[in-house]
Scaffold this motif. Structure first.
Motif, PDB file in Angstrom:
ATOM      1  N   MET A  36       0.844  -1.142   0.541  1.00  0.00           N
ATOM      2  CA  MET A  36       0.078  -0.378  -0.156  1.00  0.00           C
ATOM      3  C   MET A  36       0.855   1.003   0.057  1.00  0.00           C
ATOM      4  O   MET A  36       0.995   2.740  -0.164  1.00  0.00           O
ATOM      5  CB  MET A  36      -0.879   0.417   1.433  1.00  0.00           C
ATOM      6  N   PHE A  37       1.949   1.235   0.722  1.00  0.00           N
ATOM      7  CA  PHE A  37       2.708   2.277   0.773  1.00  0.00           C
ATOM      8  C   PHE A  37       4.308   2.049  -0.150  1.00  0.00           C
ATOM      9  O   PHE A  37       4.818   2.562   0.705  1.00  0.00           O
ATOM     10  CB  PHE A  37       2.704   2.460   2.291  1.00  0.00           C
ATOM     11  N   ILE A  38       4.383   1.315  -0.774  1.00  0.00           N
ATOM     12  CA  ILE A  38       5.620   1.186  -1.611  1.00  0.00           C
ATOM     13  C   ILE A  38       5.651   2.476  -2.561  1.00  0.00           C
ATOM     14  O   ILE A  38       7.213   2.956  -2.709  1.00  0.00           O
ATOM     15  CB  ILE A  38       5.225   0.136  -2.691  1.00  0.00           C
ATOM     16  N   THR A  39       5.239   3.509  -2.417  1.00  0.00           N
ATOM     17  CA  THR A  39       5.084   4.706  -2.796  1.00  0.00           C
ATOM     18  C   THR A  39       6.684   5.338  -1.913  1.00  0.00           C
ATOM     19  O   THR A  39       6.915   6.350  -2.310  1.00  0.00           O
ATOM     20  CB  THR A  39       5.209   5.782  -3.512  1.00  0.00           C
ATOM     21  N   SER A  40       6.446   4.912  -0.542  1.00  0.00           N
ATOM     22  CA  SER A  40       7.280   5.596   0.238  1.00  0.00           C
ATOM     23  C   SER A  40       8.861   5.180   0.363  1.00  0.00           C
ATOM     24  O   SER A  40       8.959   5.309   1.439  1.00  0.00           O
ATOM     25  CB  SER A  40       5.839   5.809   1.586  1.00  0.00           C
ATOM     26  N   THR A  41       8.998   4.152  -0.118  1.00  0.00           N
ATOM     27  CA  THR A  41      10.158   3.208  -0.344  1.00  0.00           C
ATOM     28  C   THR A  41      11.161   4.361  -1.005  1.00  0.00           C
ATOM     29  O   THR A  41      10.980   4.852  -1.631  1.00  0.00           O
ATOM     30  CB  THR A  41       9.907   1.533  -0.220  1.00  0.00           C
ATOM     31  N   ASN A  42      12.346   3.178  -0.798  1.00  0.00           N
ATOM     32  CA  ASN A  42      13.765   3.669  -1.861  1.00  0.00           C
ATOM     33  C   ASN A  42      12.986   3.406  -3.155  1.00  0.00           C
ATOM     34  O   ASN A  42      11.888   2.639  -3.293  1.00  0.00           O
ATOM     35  CB  ASN A  42      15.040   3.685  -1.103  1.00  0.00           C
ATOM     36  N   GLN A  43      14.331   3.508  -3.820  1.00  0.00           N
ATOM     37  CA  GLN A  43      14.029   3.809  -5.096  1.00  0.00           C
ATOM     38  C   GLN A  43      14.650   1.788  -5.667  1.00  0.00           C
ATOM     39  O   GLN A  43      14.013   1.146  -6.249  1.00  0.00           O
ATOM     40  CB  GLN A  43      15.219   4.234  -5.877  1.00  0.00           C
ATOM     41  N   LYS A  44      15.871   0.879  -4.743  1.00  0.00           N
ATOM     42  CA  LYS A  44      15.782   0.231  -5.002  1.00  0.00           C
ATOM     43  C   LYS A  44      14.998  -1.083  -4.291  1.00  0.00           C
ATOM     44  O   LYS A  44      14.113  -1.904  -5.364  1.00  0.00           O
ATOM     45  CB  LYS A  44      16.646  -0.359  -4.330  1.00  0.00           C
ATOM     46  N   ILE A  45      13.886  -0.449  -3.745  1.00  0.00           N
ATOM     47  CA  ILE A  45      12.772  -1.956  -2.889  1.00  0.00           C
ATOM     48  C   ILE A  45      11.470  -1.640  -4.314  1.00  0.00           C
ATOM     49  O   ILE A  45      11.321  -3.087  -4.656  1.00  0.00           O
ATOM     50  CB  ILE A  45      12.818  -1.208  -2.049  1.00  0.00           C
ATOM     51  N   ARG A  46      11.171  -0.324  -5.007  1.00  0.00           N
ATOM     52  CA  ARG A  46      10.830  -0.136  -6.052  1.00  0.00           C
ATOM     53  C   ARG A  46      10.863  -0.895  -7.150  1.00  0.00           C
ATOM     54  O   ARG A  46       9.825  -1.129  -7.828  1.00  0.00           O
ATOM     55  CB  ARG A  46      10.095   1.260  -6.343  1.00  0.00           C
ATOM     56  N   LYS A  47      11.588  -0.774  -7.157  1.00  0.00           N
ATOM     57  CA  LYS A  47      12.477  -2.340  -8.274  1.00  0.00           C
ATOM     58  C   LYS A  47      12.207  -3.414  -8.372  1.00  0.00           C
ATOM     59  O   LYS A  47      11.824  -4.022  -9.463  1.00  0.00           O
ATOM     60  CB  LYS A  47      14.128  -1.372  -8.900  1.00  0.00           C
ATOM     61  N   THR A  48      12.994  -3.311  -7.430  1.00  0.00           N
ATOM     62  CA  THR A  48      12.286  -4.847  -6.876  1.00  0.00           C
ATOM     63  C   THR A  48      11.336  -5.679  -7.493  1.00  0.00           C
ATOM     64  O   THR A  48      10.670  -6.628  -7.077  1.00  0.00           O
ATOM     65  CB  THR A  48      13.097  -5.531  -5.211  1.00  0.00           C
ATOM     66  N   PHE A  49      10.324  -4.650  -6.483  1.00  0.00           N
ATOM     67  CA  PHE A  49       8.762  -4.311  -6.567  1.00  0.00           C
ATOM     68  C   PHE A  49       7.860  -5.094  -7.818  1.00  0.00           C
ATOM     69  O   PHE A  49       7.085  -5.472  -7.614  1.00  0.00           O
ATOM     70  CB  PHE A  49       7.914  -3.561  -6.024  1.00  0.00           C
ATOM     71  N   VAL A  50       8.945  -4.524  -8.865  1.00  0.00           N
ATOM     72  CA  VAL A  50       7.913  -5.021 -10.695  1.00  0.00           C
ATOM     73  C   VAL A  50       8.338  -6.613 -10.535  1.00  0.00           C
ATOM     74  O   VAL A  50       6.997  -7.317 -10.983  1.00  0.00           O
ATOM     75  CB  VAL A  50       9.001  -4.306 -11.635  1.00  0.00           C
ATOM     76  N   GLN A  51       9.179  -7.699  -9.994  1.00  0.00           N
ATOM     77  CA  GLN A  51       9.465  -8.400 -10.200  1.00  0.00           C
ATOM     78  C   GLN A  51       8.662  -9.337  -8.830  1.00  0.00           C
ATOM     79  O   GLN A  51       8.011 -10.236  -9.771  1.00  0.00           O
ATOM     80  CB  GLN A  51      10.672  -8.971 -10.085  1.00  0.00           C
TER      81      GLN A  51
END
Length: 327
Positions: free
Chosen positions: A1-16
């Motif tokens: 839900m709050f993925i936009t509040s995380t850093n860039q690395k986690i957001r990139k990982t979240f795609v996979q």
């Protein structure tokens, strides 16, 4: 839900994959060989899955436990953070602690730095510490008192702390009272250091407080003005005429009551502000004589009758004390 509040690395990982999609832990995994990271509760190692895993992994120096926050005094977590190399349990079981122990605060509780920042921002008059280890709380208490120069309390369980605080109450003032007071102060030379006092009647009605002139209160609420007077009598021995006794008394009061203006009336009554002093023979004050001896005694004794209004209570009491000393 709050993925936009995380850093860039986690957001990139979240795609996979969703890196927050943790696998449920089977207790059989505890003895599996190889590297493993387990998130287990409770965080103070006082019971449950985390304690079970700790007992298994603590004796191996290749393992590590990371304590995620504050540990209550007496818990296993508190003991190993204090450097304990052995932990004893109620069933006389002893576990050697050879694993590494690290502290990394993920707690929602504020740390000492957070508390100091909070106090700095809020500027409270008092601070009360109610949770934590005694030594750490003592340290924080001393830091708060030293840095902010405010009261800091650390009550024990069941102890009561009393903090006195000034209470400010908003009060409206009637326009007529303000005009009357302003007229009085405008007649005086300006002095910014002199306090300007307003005298009125405090009226509370429908959760509203207003300061009003006395006459306005009478008119607004249909109240008749009443004056309360106090009366007291002092017996003296003097056979002289009442008028002469009153003159002697007037001279004494003039000297003693130098801060007030004493007036002597033709009927022998003495008046100081609202205080009235008159002389009565005992025979005329309601006391009956039963013999010649009683009659002569009543003629040589007199009552000094003192009356005053309630707003002159101090002056009336002071005058009465003077008369008692004279008698």
């Amino acid at each position: 839900m709050f993925i936009t509040s995380t850093n860039q690395k986690i957001r990139k990982t979240f795609v996979q994959r969703n890196m927050f999609d943790f696998k449920p832990f089977d207790k059989g995994y505890i003895d599996n060989p190889g590297a493993m990271v387990v998130f287990a509760t409770p965080g103070m190692l006082h019971a449950g899955l985390s304690l079970q895993i700790f007992k298994k992994w603590a004796p191996n120096e290749n393992n590590m436990v990371i304590m995620p926050g504050y540990c209550v005094q007496g818990t296993v977590g508190d003991k190993i953070l204090d450097g304990a190399k052995k932990v004893e349990f109620e069933n006389k079981q002893t576990v050697d602690v050879k694993m590494s122990v690290e502290y990394m605060s993920f707690s929602a509780h504020a740390d000492a730095k957070g508390f100091m920042q909070l106090i700095q921002n809020c500027e409270p008059k008092n601070v009360m510490l109610v949770h934590g280890g005694t030594e750490k709380m003592e340290f924080l208490k001393s830091k708060i008192k030293e840095e902010f120069k405010i009261n800091c309390y650390m009550p024990a369980n069941g102890e009561t702390c009393v903090i006195s605080t000034p209470v400010k109450i908003s009060v409206d003032v009637s326009l007529s009272l303000l005009k009357a007071e302003s007229k009085m102060y405008n007649a005086q030379p300006p002095d910014p250091k002199r306090r300007r006092l307003i005298h009125g009647v405090l009226v509370v009605e429908d959760n509203k407080i207003i300061l009003m002139e006395l006459k306005d209160v009478f008119m607004e609420y249909g109240i008749n003005k009443h004056i309360m007077r106090y009366t007291s009598k002092v017996k003296i021995d003097d056979s002289g005429p009442k008028l002469r006794v009153a003159e002697k008394l007037f001279n004494i009061l003039q000297e003693k009551l130098s801060e007030w203006v004493a007036k002597f009336q033709e009927n022998g009554k003495i008046v100081v502000e609202s205080v009235e002093i008159s002389i009565e023979d005992l025979s005329s004050s309601g006391m009956a004589s039963t013999s010649d001896t009683d009659t002569s005694q009543s003629q040589s004794q007199k009552n000094i009758c003192v009356t005053w209004n309630n707003h002159d209570e101090d002056l009336g009491s002071y005058t009465l004390n003077l008369l008692h000393n004279i008698s």
